[in-house]
Design a protein around this motif. Structure first.
Motif, short mmCIF file in Angstrom:
data_model
loop_
_atom_site.label_atom_id
_atom_site.label_comp_id
_atom_site.label_asym_id
_atom_site.label_seq_id
_atom_site.Cartn_x
_atom_site.Cartn_y
_atom_site.Cartn_z
N GLU A 1 3.86 1.62 -1.20
CA GLU A 1 4.47 1.80 -2.52
C GLU A 1 3.44 2.38 -3.50
OE1 GLU A 1 7.07 -0.58 -5.88
OE2 GLU A 1 7.11 -1.26 -3.80
N CYS A 2 2.23 1.90 -3.45
CA CYS A 2 1.18 2.45 -4.32
C CYS A 2 0.93 3.92 -4.01
CB CYS A 2 -0.12 1.66 -4.16
SG CYS A 2 -0.03 -0.02 -4.81
N GLU B 1 0.83 -1.21 0.00
CA GLU B 1 0.00 0.00 0.00
C GLU B 1 0.86 1.26 0.00
OE1 GLU B 1 -2.74 -0.56 3.27
OE2 GLU B 1 -4.08 -1.73 2.00
N GLY C 1 1.40 3.08 -9.21
CA GLY C 1 1.24 1.68 -9.55
C GLY C 1 0.04 1.10 -8.83
N SER C 2 -0.14 -0.20 -9.00
CA SER C 2 -1.29 -0.86 -8.40
C SER C 2 -0.86 -2.06 -7.56
CB SER C 2 -2.25 -1.33 -9.50
OG SER C 2 -1.68 -2.43 -10.20
N VAL C 3 -1.76 -2.45 -6.68
CA VAL C 3 -1.52 -3.63 -5.86
C VAL C 3 -1.32 -4.84 -6.76
CG1 VAL C 3 -2.59 -5.19 -4.18
CG2 VAL C 3 -2.79 -2.71 -3.89
#
Length: 144
Positions: A45-46, A43, A51-53
């Motif tokens: 990093e998103c 989470e 980006g996405s999970v």
């Protein structure tokens, strides 16, 4: 939920793996508890790097370094280079925004993480990552 979460700096995967049995006692570390750190780093990093999970899960992030990838044992995993860079480069306001968003996401899933505690976690982790990067080290997480 009762989980011990320790983020720590180590020179490489082999050194980090040594923390599996006893925790990262030989390394500079931050100790927290009662949240799922694997889910949290995805989470974060998103929130901080985009980006996405789904993309991170497909890329096998976070990368397991040692231990079992289940609920029965200790594990050590590495923070991705992308998350490490995002944490090291984040300004205070950006970390506060990410902490608030993370706290809200956790609340939506029925998990209470106070926004102030989330800010402490992300700020302290950003400082650990920055220090580790200056020493040519990576940041890892030990979960027990």
């Amino acid at each position: 939920m009762s989980i011990i979460v320790e983020f720590f700096a180590a020179p490489d995967d082999a050194s980090a793996a040594l923390a599996l049995r006893t925790g990262p006692r030989a390394f500079a570390s931050l100790s927290f508890g009662n949240f799922d750190p694997e889910e949290a780093v995805v989470e974060w990093e998103c929130l901080l790097a985009g980006g996405s999970v789904e993309e991170l899960v497909e890329a096998d992030e976070p990368r397991l370094v040692a231990g079992q990838d289940d609920d029965d044992g200790c594990a050590v995993f590495a923070l991705s280079p992308r998350l490490s860079a995002a944490l090291a480069e984040a300004e205070g306001a950006e970390l506060q925004d990410a902490a608030a968003a993370w706290s809200l996401r956790r609340a939506e899933d029925g998990e209470v993480i106070d926004t102030e505690i989330a800010e402490v976690i992300l700020s302290d982790l950003a400082a650990l990552v920055s220090s580790a990067r200056l020493q040519g080290q990576g940041v890892y997480c030990w979960v027990a």
